[in-house]
Design a protein around this motif. Sequence first.
Motif, PDB file in Angstrom:
ATOM      1  N   THR A 119     -76.761  25.493  65.520  1.00 30.79           N
ATOM      2  CA  THR A 119     -78.197  25.385  65.800  1.00 30.79           C
ATOM      3  C   THR A 119     -78.873  26.740  65.604  1.00 30.79           C
ATOM      4  O   THR A 119     -79.962  26.833  65.023  1.00 30.79           O
ATOM      5  N   ALA A 120     -78.223  27.810  66.068  1.00 32.48           N
ATOM      6  CA  ALA A 120     -78.809  29.150  65.948  1.00 32.48           C
ATOM      7  C   ALA A 120     -78.929  29.570  64.479  1.00 32.48           C
ATOM      8  O   ALA A 120     -79.936  30.166  64.076  1.00 32.48           O
ATOM      9  N   ILE A 121     -77.915  29.240  63.681  1.00 35.69           N
ATOM     10  CA  ILE A 121     -77.980  29.604  62.250  1.00 35.69           C
ATOM     11  C   ILE A 121     -79.132  28.838  61.580  1.00 35.69           C
ATOM     12  O   ILE A 121     -79.923  29.405  60.825  1.00 35.69           O
ATOM     13  N   ARG A 122     -79.226  27.564  61.910  1.00 35.94           N
ATOM     14  CA  ARG A 122     -80.315  26.761  61.318  1.00 35.94           C
ATOM     15  C   ARG A 122     -81.679  27.275  61.758  1.00 35.94           C
ATOM     16  O   ARG A 122     -82.601  27.395  60.956  1.00 35.94           O
ATOM     17  N   ALA A 123     -81.789  27.618  63.048  1.00 35.39           N
ATOM     18  CA  ALA A 123     -83.070  28.104  63.574  1.00 35.39           C
ATOM     19  C   ALA A 123     -83.484  29.421  62.915  1.00 35.39           C
ATOM     20  O   ALA A 123     -84.669  29.720  62.798  1.00 35.39           O
ATOM     21  N   ALA A 124     -82.499  30.190  62.486  1.00 35.52           N
ATOM     22  CA  ALA A 124     -82.804  31.467  61.815  1.00 35.52           C
ATOM     23  C   ALA A 124     -83.188  31.252  60.349  1.00 35.52           C
ATOM     24  O   ALA A 124     -83.517  32.198  59.642  1.00 35.52           O
ATOM     25  N   GLY A 125     -83.110  29.998  59.896  1.00 37.11           N
ATOM     26  CA  GLY A 125     -83.453  29.706  58.502  1.00 37.11           C
ATOM     27  C   GLY A 125     -82.273  29.809  57.560  1.00 37.11           C
ATOM     28  O   GLY A 125     -82.443  29.843  56.335  1.00 37.11           O
ATOM     29  N   GLY A 126     -81.068  29.887  58.108  1.00 36.79           N
ATOM     30  CA  GLY A 126     -79.863  29.979  57.272  1.00 36.79           C
ATOM     31  C   GLY A 126     -79.534  31.424  56.927  1.00 36.79           C
ATOM     32  O   GLY A 126     -80.338  32.333  57.131  1.00 36.79           O
ATOM     33  N   ILE A 127     -78.323  31.604  56.405  1.00 39.04           N
ATOM     34  CA  ILE A 127     -77.818  32.948  56.103  1.00 39.04           C
ATOM     35  C   ILE A 127     -78.152  33.297  54.652  1.00 39.04           C
ATOM     36  O   ILE A 127     -77.901  32.514  53.737  1.00 39.04           O
ATOM     37  N   ASP A 128     -78.746  34.470  54.460  1.00 41.34           N
ATOM     38  CA  ASP A 128     -79.128  34.886  53.103  1.00 41.34           C
ATOM     39  C   ASP A 128     -77.929  35.399  52.323  1.00 41.34           C
ATOM     40  O   ASP A 128     -77.759  35.073  51.151  1.00 41.34           O
ATOM     41  N   LEU A 129     -77.150  36.256  52.953  1.00 41.99           N
ATOM     42  CA  LEU A 129     -76.025  36.901  52.251  1.00 41.99           C
ATOM     43  C   LEU A 129     -74.829  36.917  53.192  1.00 41.99           C
ATOM     44  O   LEU A 129     -74.896  37.512  54.272  1.00 41.99           O
ATOM     45  N   GLN A 130     -73.773  36.247  52.784  1.00 42.87           N
ATOM     46  CA  GLN A 130     -72.583  36.137  53.628  1.00 42.87           C
ATOM     47  C   GLN A 130     -71.461  36.986  53.045  1.00 42.87           C
ATOM     48  O   GLN A 130     -71.015  36.746  51.916  1.00 42.87           O
ATOM     49  N   ILE A 131     -71.005  37.964  53.801  1.00 45.62           N
ATOM     50  CA  ILE A 131     -69.841  38.755  53.389  1.00 45.62           C
ATOM     51  C   ILE A 131     -68.586  38.027  53.862  1.00 45.62           C
ATOM     52  O   ILE A 131     -68.515  37.569  55.003  1.00 45.62           O
ATOM     53  N   LEU A 132     -67.602  37.940  52.964  1.00 49.03           N
ATOM     54  CA  LEU A 132     -66.350  37.244  53.286  1.00 49.03           C
ATOM     55  C   LEU A 132     -65.160  38.113  52.923  1.00 49.03           C
ATOM     56  O   LEU A 132     -65.164  38.783  51.880  1.00 49.03           O
ATOM     57  N   GLY A 133     -64.131  38.079  53.759  1.00 49.43           N
ATOM     58  CA  GLY A 133     -62.809  38.532  53.345  1.00 49.43           C
ATOM     59  C   GLY A 133     -61.997  37.275  53.056  1.00 49.43           C
ATOM     60  O   GLY A 133     -62.514  36.155  53.112  1.00 49.43           O
TER      61      GLY A 133
END
Length: 261
Positions: A119-133
């Motif tokens: 819910t928090a991720i959606r409320a923030a409008g989604g993630i623009d740039l996701q760093i992954l290992g």
Amino acid sequence: MAEVVIVRDEEAAATLVTAAMLELIRRKPDAVVGLATGSTPLASYRLLATRISDEGLDVSRVRAFALDEYVGLPPQHPQSYRSVITREVIEPLRLTPDLVHVPNGDPANIEHSAADYETAIRAAGGIDLQILGIGRTGHIGFNEPGSSLASLTRVKTLAEPTRADNARFFASAADVPTHCITQGIGTILRARHLLLLAFGPAKAGAIADAVEGPVSATRPGSAIQLHPHATVIVDEDAASQLQHADYYRHAWNNKPEWQGI
Ligand code: PGA
């Protein structure tokens, strides 16, 4: 498929990651970034902190979401990802602590934590740039082999090779938690840009599977092939099992500058 960039070393990767982050934050001062823990992104976080401070860039509105957290480690434990993110990211970059989210791994609230995080991720409008290992098991986040490609944030059991790899951060292998709460593969795929980093020979198999293998829940990293904008930045060792490495080098060397990553 993902764009694959083969670089000399972690510092060269950090330069690319930092450029992408700075470009995003300049364009969108309240950008939402997805943070990975582990050793892989540390050089990038360090360089980013230096560049933010050198430029005097205002990052007070930047929002962030960590990928995962151990279940059952108190947040103040030095190896909880809340602590790691505070130490390695929030403090050096001088982000606003209240805007940086880490899943809640408290067993007492675990029933609601996963849904709350989505819910928090959606409320923030989604993630623009996701760093992954990526783990030796091929996990992204803590999505171990067998994770549904549509999965959302939830509790997972850590694979034993992952617990063994992470034992270096704990007094003994037995101290590594057995469970975690992690963004799902479906969650990760919703981010607008994925930046997957891997260094060293131990990651070569996982990278080959992620980039060139069949898309399969058995190789969770392969889910990046479903994403329209995924960038994989690897050193020569991590690239050593890629069949089409020469093509990736050719494409990168001839990439128009205006394209960025
Ligand atoms: P590492 O971990 O960066 O410490 O190698 C990566 C991962 O487990 O995803």
